[in-house]
Enzyme design. Structure first.
Site, PDB file in Angstrom:
ATOM      1  N   CYS A  95      -2.818  -2.457   6.232  1.00 39.34           N
ATOM      2  CA  CYS A  95      -3.026  -1.163   6.898  1.00 39.34           C
ATOM      3  C   CYS A  95      -4.454  -1.043   7.434  1.00 39.34           C
ATOM      4  O   CYS A  95      -4.718  -0.244   8.323  1.00 39.34           O
ATOM      5  CB  CYS A  95      -2.698  -0.011   5.953  1.00 39.34           C
ATOM      6  SG  CYS A  95      -3.610  -0.071   4.423  1.00 39.34           S
TER       7      CYS A  95
ATOM      8  N   CYS B 154       0.846  -1.195   0.000  1.00 37.50           N
ATOM      9  CA  CYS B 154       0.000   0.000   0.000  1.00 37.50           C
ATOM     10  C   CYS B 154       0.884   1.247   0.000  1.00 37.50           C
ATOM     11  O   CYS B 154       1.764   1.385   0.849  1.00 37.50           O
ATOM     12  CB  CYS B 154      -0.886  -0.027   1.236  1.00 37.50           C
ATOM     13  SG  CYS B 154      -1.414   1.584   1.791  1.00 37.50           S
ATOM     14  N   GLU B 155       0.656   2.139  -0.952  1.00 33.48           N
ATOM     15  CA  GLU B 155       1.543   3.303  -1.069  1.00 33.48           C
ATOM     16  C   GLU B 155       1.262   4.369  -0.013  1.00 33.48           C
ATOM     17  O   GLU B 155       2.028   5.313   0.124  1.00 33.48           O
ATOM     18  CB  GLU B 155       1.461   3.913  -2.474  1.00 33.48           C
ATOM     19  CG  GLU B 155       0.189   4.657  -2.795  1.00 33.48           C
ATOM     20  CD  GLU B 155       0.206   5.231  -4.208  1.00 33.48           C
ATOM     21  OE1 GLU B 155       0.985   4.746  -5.050  1.00 33.48           O
ATOM     22  OE2 GLU B 155      -0.567   6.169  -4.455  1.00 33.48           O
ATOM     23  N   HIS B 156       0.173   4.219   0.715  1.00 30.17           N
ATOM     24  CA  HIS B 156      -0.136   5.207   1.753  1.00 30.17           C
ATOM     25  C   HIS B 156       0.471   4.858   3.107  1.00 30.17           C
ATOM     26  O   HIS B 156       0.663   5.723   3.945  1.00 30.17           O
ATOM     27  CB  HIS B 156      -1.655   5.352   1.892  1.00 30.17           C
ATOM     28  CG  HIS B 156      -2.308   5.785   0.624  1.00 30.17           C
ATOM     29  ND1 HIS B 156      -3.307   5.068   0.019  1.00 30.17           N
ATOM     30  CD2 HIS B 156      -2.085   6.856  -0.159  1.00 30.17           C
ATOM     31  CE1 HIS B 156      -3.682   5.681  -1.089  1.00 30.17           C
ATOM     32  NE2 HIS B 156      -2.949   6.768  -1.228  1.00 30.17           N
ATOM     33  N   HIS B 157       0.724   3.563   3.339  1.00 30.14           N
ATOM     34  CA  HIS B 157       1.263   3.141   4.623  1.00 30.14           C
ATOM     35  C   HIS B 157       2.517   2.270   4.498  1.00 30.14           C
ATOM     36  O   HIS B 157       3.120   1.916   5.505  1.00 30.14           O
ATOM     37  CB  HIS B 157       0.208   2.358   5.405  1.00 30.14           C
ATOM     38  CG  HIS B 157      -1.022   3.157   5.724  1.00 30.14           C
ATOM     39  ND1 HIS B 157      -2.127   3.175   4.911  1.00 30.14           N
ATOM     40  CD2 HIS B 157      -1.298   3.991   6.763  1.00 30.14           C
ATOM     41  CE1 HIS B 157      -3.045   3.963   5.437  1.00 30.14           C
ATOM     42  NE2 HIS B 157      -2.573   4.480   6.555  1.00 30.14           N
TER      43      HIS B 157
ATOM     44  N   HIS C 134      -5.644  -5.630   2.930  1.00 30.49           N
ATOM     45  CA  HIS C 134      -4.693  -4.541   3.129  1.00 30.49           C
ATOM     46  C   HIS C 134      -4.288  -4.555   4.602  1.00 30.49           C
ATOM     47  O   HIS C 134      -5.136  -4.336   5.461  1.00 30.49           O
ATOM     48  CB  HIS C 134      -5.334  -3.195   2.788  1.00 30.49           C
ATOM     49  CG  HIS C 134      -5.633  -3.045   1.326  1.00 30.49           C
ATOM     50  ND1 HIS C 134      -5.131  -2.024   0.565  1.00 30.49           N
ATOM     51  CD2 HIS C 134      -6.370  -3.805   0.488  1.00 30.49           C
ATOM     52  CE1 HIS C 134      -5.558  -2.154  -0.685  1.00 30.49           C
ATOM     53  NE2 HIS C 134      -6.315  -3.219  -0.753  1.00 30.49           N
TER      54      HIS C 134
ATOM     55  N   GLN D 173      -4.880  -0.334  -4.872  1.00 31.64           N
ATOM     56  CA  GLN D 173      -5.424  -1.530  -5.532  1.00 31.64           C
ATOM     57  C   GLN D 173      -6.157  -1.201  -6.835  1.00 31.64           C
ATOM     58  O   GLN D 173      -6.073  -1.939  -7.813  1.00 31.64           O
ATOM     59  CB  GLN D 173      -6.347  -2.284  -4.570  1.00 31.64           C
ATOM     60  CG  GLN D 173      -6.765  -3.647  -5.115  1.00 31.64           C
ATOM     61  CD  GLN D 173      -7.579  -4.454  -4.123  1.00 31.64           C
ATOM     62  OE1 GLN D 173      -7.290  -4.440  -2.937  1.00 31.64           O
ATOM     63  NE2 GLN D 173      -8.595  -5.144  -4.610  1.00 31.64           N
TER      64      GLN D 173
HETATM   65 ZN   LIG Z   1      -2.861   1.743   3.387  1.00 29.03          ZN
END
Ligand SMILES: [Zn+2]
Length: 225
Positions: A184, A113-116, A182, A154
């Site tokens: 996260c 996941c590119e956010h976490h 995910h 995703q």
């Molecule tokens: Zn995430």
């Protein structure tokens, strides 16, 4: 203290897992450094994070972690950022004249996941209808794996897989469904262990109700060998 509006927006964007584009956002100078130069820099960055957290990097168990993580980032889990690693686009003529749908299902997805920067783990199901060109079956797995090995969203991963196969096969008739967990979401934040996320992209004939139905029915087939 003034709370930065931009920072608030960026935090909200990340926790809601909103992506901004179907292209992975890359800078123009992304490949000016070699892989080994990147590993050297990232190694120091990881060491800095660990030291800031108060960890003793002299400990035998932790000593090798910065280098190990740096190599893993560059060569493995984010290796798909490098266009040199893109699977070759070799295709074959459809000699059998097989004109029905071909489905490659339960392709393992390991992404991040590119956010976490936490793992996304799941299954991809990919299908196409040949217009005269076919690809080796393992090519579909390789394409999934290549795009998965990036910081991802995703939805974007699903679209990138479909676009790449559309290019390779020279047809719009390509579809992909991904069902993934995910970490996260599962291990932090809302901590919903059981939830998973389903995304889909249907091109060409797969937008038609019957074709879409057929594809989704094949995915549901219980294949135990
Ligand atoms: Zn995430």
């Amino acid at each position: 203290m003034k709370i930065d509006k931009d920072t608030q927006d960026i935090d909200a964007l990340g926790d809601n897992h909103v992506g901004t584009s179907s292209e992975t956002p890359m800078r123009n100078d992304a490949f000016e450094l070699t892989s080994s130069e990147k590993i050297d820099i990232i190694k120091d960055d990881v060491r800095h994070i660990m030291e800031t957290l108060g960890l003793d990097l002299e400990d035998d168990s932790l000593k090798g972690t910065p280098k190990r993580v740096a190599k893993m980032f560059v060569n493995e889990i984010f290796g798909g950022l490098n266009p040199d690693k893109k699977p070759s686009a070799s295709t074959f003529d459809n000699k059998y004249k097989y004109g029905e749908m071909l489905v490659e299902k339960n392709i393992t997805v390991y992404s991040t996941c590119e956010h976490h920067l936490l793992p996304i783990v799941g299954k991809a199901h990919v299908a196409y209808i040949s217009n005269g060109t076919v690809v080796g079956l393992s090519k579909m797995n390789r394409i999934v794996d290549y795009f998965a090995k990036r910081p991802q969203v995703q939805e974007r991963l699903t679209i990138q897989i479909v676009k790449e196969l559309q290019n390779v096969l020279n047809t719009e008739d390509v579809a992909c469904v991904i069902d993934a967990k995910h970490l996260c979401v599962n291990s932090r934040g809302i901590r919903d262990v059981d939830s998973s996320t389903v995304t889909s992209e249907f091109g060409g004939k797969f937008k038609e109700k019957e074709t879409k139905r057929e594809f989704l029915d094949y995915i549901k087939l219980d294949t135990t060998f």
